[in-house]
Design a protein around this motif. Structure first.
Motif, mmCIF file in Angstrom:
data_model
loop_
_atom_site.group_PDB
_atom_site.id
_atom_site.type_symbol
_atom_site.label_atom_id
_atom_site.label_comp_id
_atom_site.label_asym_id
_atom_site.label_seq_id
_atom_site.Cartn_x
_atom_site.Cartn_y
_atom_site.Cartn_z
ATOM 1 N N ASN A 40 0.828 -1.209 0.000
ATOM 2 C CA ASN A 40 0.000 0.000 0.000
ATOM 3 C C ASN A 40 0.860 1.257 0.000
ATOM 4 N N LEU A 41 1.949 1.247 0.783
ATOM 5 C CA LEU A 41 2.862 2.397 0.790
ATOM 6 C C LEU A 41 3.460 2.617 -0.600
ATOM 7 N N GLN A 42 3.872 1.525 -1.240
ATOM 8 C CA GLN A 42 4.449 1.628 -2.579
ATOM 9 C C GLN A 42 3.417 2.122 -3.586
ATOM 10 N N LYS A 43 2.248 1.515 -3.548
ATOM 11 C CA LYS A 43 1.183 1.831 -4.510
ATOM 12 C C LYS A 43 0.778 3.299 -4.425
ATOM 13 N N SER A 45 2.606 5.702 -3.075
ATOM 14 C CA SER A 45 3.803 6.549 -3.004
ATOM 15 C C SER A 45 3.856 7.370 -1.721
ATOM 16 N N VAL A 46 3.586 6.716 -0.611
ATOM 17 C CA VAL A 46 3.609 7.378 0.695
ATOM 18 C C VAL A 46 5.049 7.439 1.181
ATOM 19 N N THR A 47 5.547 8.653 1.430
ATOM 20 C CA THR A 47 6.926 8.795 1.899
ATOM 21 C C THR A 47 6.990 9.214 3.364
ATOM 22 N N SER A 48 5.878 9.646 3.933
ATOM 23 C CA SER A 48 5.815 9.966 5.363
ATOM 24 C C SER A 48 4.403 9.692 5.847
ATOM 25 N N LEU A 49 4.267 9.449 7.151
ATOM 26 C CA LEU A 49 2.932 9.192 7.688
ATOM 27 C C LEU A 49 2.890 9.444 9.184
ATOM 28 N N ARG A 50 1.692 9.564 9.689
ATOM 29 C CA ARG A 50 1.432 9.709 11.120
ATOM 30 C C ARG A 50 0.638 8.469 11.530
ATOM 31 N N ALA A 63 2.814 8.741 16.567
ATOM 32 C CA ALA A 63 4.184 8.815 16.067
ATOM 33 C C ALA A 63 4.177 9.363 14.648
ATOM 34 N N ASP A 64 5.173 10.173 14.357
ATOM 35 C CA ASP A 64 5.380 10.686 12.998
ATOM 36 C C ASP A 64 6.541 9.926 12.374
ATOM 37 N N VAL A 65 6.330 9.420 11.173
ATOM 38 C CA VAL A 65 7.377 8.712 10.436
ATOM 39 C C VAL A 65 7.745 9.603 9.250
ATOM 40 N N PRO A 66 8.901 10.280 9.321
ATOM 41 C CA PRO A 66 9.248 11.235 8.268
ATOM 42 C C PRO A 66 9.653 10.573 6.944
ATOM 43 N N ASP A 67 10.201 9.352 6.994
ATOM 44 C CA ASP A 67 10.633 8.666 5.776
ATOM 45 C C ASP A 67 10.244 7.191 5.871
ATOM 46 N N THR A 68 9.283 6.788 5.069
ATOM 47 C CA THR A 68 8.782 5.403 5.131
ATOM 48 C C THR A 68 9.495 4.478 4.146
ATOM 49 N N ARG A 69 10.456 5.016 3.386
ATOM 50 C CA ARG A 69 11.099 4.192 2.357
ATOM 51 C C ARG A 69 11.995 3.108 2.951
ATOM 52 N N ARG A 70 12.384 3.252 4.202
ATOM 53 C CA ARG A 70 13.164 2.229 4.896
ATOM 54 C C ARG A 70 12.394 1.866 6.158
ATOM 55 N N TRP A 85 11.765 -1.325 0.943
ATOM 56 C CA TRP A 85 10.515 -2.043 0.705
ATOM 57 C C TRP A 85 10.732 -3.355 -0.049
ATOM 58 N N PRO A 86 11.475 -3.353 -1.168
ATOM 59 C CA PRO A 86 11.681 -4.623 -1.885
ATOM 60 C C PRO A 86 12.421 -5.668 -1.036
ATOM 61 N N GLU A 87 13.408 -5.229 -0.251
ATOM 62 C CA GLU A 87 14.136 -6.167 0.618
ATOM 63 C C GLU A 87 13.210 -6.778 1.655
ATOM 64 N N ALA A 88 12.334 -5.957 2.219
ATOM 65 C CA ALA A 88 11.397 -6.458 3.225
ATOM 66 C C ALA A 88 10.435 -7.471 2.605
#
Length: 141
Positions: A40-43, A45-50, A63-70, A85-88
């Protein structure tokens, strides 16, 4: 000797039923949730979230997540590894395969021990010249 093997088989069966199968179900559910969230994050393109984080005993904190790419993934024994994301997604697939293989290995071991028990019992029956056990077919009365 026969009762020892039967006890051993019973312990293996209990281990598979009480530990491995529930662990597999839980791991697959958790990994599927993680996989679905990453996809869902990839689809989107979410790069940050609360979000809300469970601190334990159902106590949550925002919690605030400033960078969701890792992301950090629990790999077992209390260790977390940072993945892209691909590694996970790759790790999730490998982990599910490993758990499924473990279940299959224990199931095969149980079947092998059961067949050995049956063989030993049959040998004892022949040595004692006892009649073969007859299985009941059809109505008893």
């Amino acid at each position: 000797m026969d009762s020892f093997r039967q006890e051993k088989v019973q312990r293996f069966e209990e281990f598979v039923d009480r530990r491995l199968k529930p662990d597999l179900v839980q791991a697959i559910a958790e990994r599927s949730d993680l996989r679905r969230n990453i996809e869902n994050l990839q689809k989107n393109s979410v790069t940050s979230l609360r979000t809300m984080v469970n601190l334990g005993s159902e106590v949550y904190m925002q919690a605030d997540v400033p960078d969701t790419r890792r992301i950090f993934v629990d790999v077992g024994l209390g260790f977390h590894v940072e993945f892209t994301w691909p590694e996970a997604l790759n790790f999730i697939s490998l982990r599910e395969e490993k758990l499924t293989r473990q279940i299959e290995e224990y199931t095969q071991l149980i079947a092998s021990i059961k067949s050995q028990i049956k063989l030993v019992c049959e040998g004892i029956r022949e040595l004692l010249q006892l009649p073969a056990e007859r299985s009941v077919r059809g109505p008893i009365f």
